[in-house]
Design an enzyme around this catalytic site. Structure first.
Site, mmCIF file in Angstrom:
data_model
loop_
_atom_site.group_PDB
_atom_site.id
_atom_site.type_symbol
_atom_site.label_atom_id
_atom_site.label_comp_id
_atom_site.label_asym_id
_atom_site.label_seq_id
_atom_site.Cartn_x
_atom_site.Cartn_y
_atom_site.Cartn_z
ATOM 1 N N GLU A 1 48.038 41.138 27.321
ATOM 2 C CA GLU A 1 48.799 41.033 28.579
ATOM 3 C C GLU A 1 49.971 40.061 28.418
ATOM 4 O O GLU A 1 49.808 38.869 28.595
ATOM 5 C CB GLU A 1 47.869 40.561 29.695
ATOM 6 C CG GLU A 1 46.682 41.483 29.959
ATOM 7 C CD GLU A 1 45.812 40.975 31.095
ATOM 8 O OE1 GLU A 1 46.320 40.314 32.021
ATOM 9 O OE2 GLU A 1 44.602 41.223 31.048
ATOM 10 N N GLY B 1 43.856 38.145 29.935
ATOM 11 C CA GLY B 1 45.078 37.637 30.528
ATOM 12 C C GLY B 1 45.130 36.137 30.686
ATOM 13 O O GLY B 1 46.193 35.531 30.588
ATOM 14 N N TRP C 1 37.259 45.022 37.537
ATOM 15 C CA TRP C 1 37.212 43.643 37.056
ATOM 16 C C TRP C 1 36.774 42.779 38.246
ATOM 17 O O TRP C 1 37.464 42.773 39.259
ATOM 18 C CB TRP C 1 38.585 43.189 36.541
ATOM 19 C CG TRP C 1 38.550 41.722 36.188
ATOM 20 C CD1 TRP C 1 38.834 40.674 37.020
ATOM 21 C CD2 TRP C 1 38.174 41.155 34.941
ATOM 22 N NE1 TRP C 1 38.661 39.487 36.370
ATOM 23 C CE2 TRP C 1 38.251 39.752 35.081
ATOM 24 C CE3 TRP C 1 37.764 41.694 33.708
ATOM 25 C CZ2 TRP C 1 37.939 38.878 34.035
ATOM 26 C CZ3 TRP C 1 37.466 40.830 32.680
ATOM 27 C CH2 TRP C 1 37.554 39.444 32.841
ATOM 28 N N TYR D 1 37.504 41.277 43.630
ATOM 29 C CA TYR D 1 37.915 39.983 44.161
ATOM 30 C C TYR D 1 39.164 40.183 44.994
ATOM 31 O O TYR D 1 39.763 41.270 44.998
ATOM 32 C CB TYR D 1 38.198 38.978 43.034
ATOM 33 C CG TYR D 1 39.394 39.351 42.183
ATOM 34 C CD1 TYR D 1 40.655 38.836 42.458
ATOM 35 C CD2 TYR D 1 39.264 40.233 41.113
ATOM 36 C CE1 TYR D 1 41.758 39.189 41.700
ATOM 37 C CE2 TYR D 1 40.353 40.595 40.349
ATOM 38 C CZ TYR D 1 41.596 40.076 40.645
ATOM 39 O OH TYR D 1 42.685 40.439 39.890
#
Length: 383
Positions: free
Chosen positions: A141, A98, A348, A259
């Site tokens: 993406e 992305g 991720w 995250y």
């Protein structure tokens, strides 16, 4: 001769696809990102069935898939290294990403012509074999028009045929095929080619995160909400939309982030979800890894809470507010994936975890997939 050959080829493709799908019973996966600072040898591959190596590049001039010189040594050793701890873990070379410059435009240009799709496909298969990967993962993406979605479907159909043919010609095990996709089955009303996805891919990685962030929302929010009453910004909505569009649950892998995002609150006393903010905190875009979040908690005596309505964690200290996934939300999401009959989950990315805390929680929650892995069981019993 052609009339006899075509049915045979179609039968071969069907058999290979059925074999691949039937053999894929669970996916417990994560992405390793080459710029994350985490060395490949430090990956605890015993916690996973599949690992994605990110990212290979797409040459906009030649339409070939390439690996940068900076990554060649790491990528060439990736499979061998992670299989030292877990010989059964499967590896996939992920292409795109992305945040990779003009990669979305490069994908669109490549996919628009049969000749450039063929170049892409041939080079990706060749790279996967040269670097000893067990599969390929496409990360476009995103296709943002009807034509691009149509071309994406053509690419998947042709890629499936090519990997089947390569396997038949060489005797190699058929490469696994996956793709990272938008959280819902349409990208802002533009429908994904679900039939082509179903027949062309072994599974999709549903990116059910980045719902809220300082760069696009001026209020705090659950960045990876599993549920979000009254809105469509949730993992559950996305998974449901894919199933309603015709994709089998056992081709869906639910994604979650290692995250979160940090905001600067407008008022320290207004510190729940959807509080007014004045911008990002802790980094230029507010993104902050789970290990950094734990450091923030310890260093600032921050208040940490779990919200079961959204299935999201958040913490705050003064005017700094962070939304993220902690062990409670990760556990709830993995349980959701199992209960819904999904193929599994992915994260991720590995470099932002805190000594595999979240990966271990996910693996422990899934449970049964670990029973034949002594090394993992020993680790789980000692941490």
């Amino acid at each position: 001769m052609a009339a006899k050959t075509l049915p045979r080829l179609l039968c071969l493709l069907l058999l290979l696809q059925l074999h691949s799908s039937a053999a894929q019973s669970v996916v417990r996966a994560a992405y390793w990102y080459s710029d994350s600072g985490l060395s490949i040898s430090d990956i605890n591959s015993t916690l996973f069935t599949h690992l994605f190596c990110a990212f290979a590049d797409l040459d906009s001039q030649t339409n070939e898939v390439t690996i940068s010189s900076a990554n060649q040594a790491q990528f060439s050793s990736f499979t061998q290294t992670v299989q030292q701890k877990n010989p059964s873990v499967r590896t996939l070379l992920s292409i795109g990403g992305g945040g990779n410059g003009s990669i979305a435009d490069d994908f669109a240009s490549m996919a628009s012509q049969a000749s450039s799709r063929a170049t892409f496909i041939d080079s990706s298969i060749s790279l996967a074999r040269t670097y000893n990967f067990n599969g390929l993962d496409l990360d476009w993406e995103y296709p943002d028009s009807t034509d691009k979605m149509t071309n994406f479907g053509l690419l998947l159909t042709e890629l499936r045929a090519a990997v089947a043919n390569e396997s038949a010609q060489t005797g190699n095990t058929t490469l696994l095929l996956s793709a990272a996709v938008f959280y819902s089955s349409d990208y802002y009303t533009i429908d994904y080619p679900v039939n082509s996805i179903s027949s062309g891919l072994d599974w999709i990685n549903v990116m059910a995160y980045d719902f809220y962030g300082p760069g696009w929302s001026n209020v705090t929010g659950p960045p990876a909400a599993l549920y979000n009453p009254g809105t469509t910004l949730s993992g559950d909505y996305g998974v449901t939309s894919w199933i309603q569009a015709g994709l089998s649950a056992n081709k869906i892998v639910l994604g979650f982030p290692f995250y979160g995002y940090a905001w600067e609150l407008a008022d320290a006393n207004q510190n729940g979800f959807f509080a007014t903010t004045v911008g990002a905190a802790l980094s230029s875009d507010g993104s902050v890894g789970y290990a950094q979040i734990n450091d923030f908690l310890a260093q600032n005596n921050a208040t940490a809470l779990y919200n079961s309505t959204y299935v999201s964690n958040y913490c705050y200290s003064g005017t700094t507010w962070i939304g993220y996934d902690d062990t409670q939300s990760i556990s709830a999401k993995v349980s959701y994936a199992k209960d819904k009959g999904l193929l599994g989950y992915f994260a991720w990315q590995l470099g932002t975890d805190d000594n595999s805390t979240l990966a271990l929680q996910a693996a422990s929650t899934w449970g049964s997939a670990l029973q034949d892995n002594p090394e993992t069981k020993v680790r789980m019993n000692t941490e």
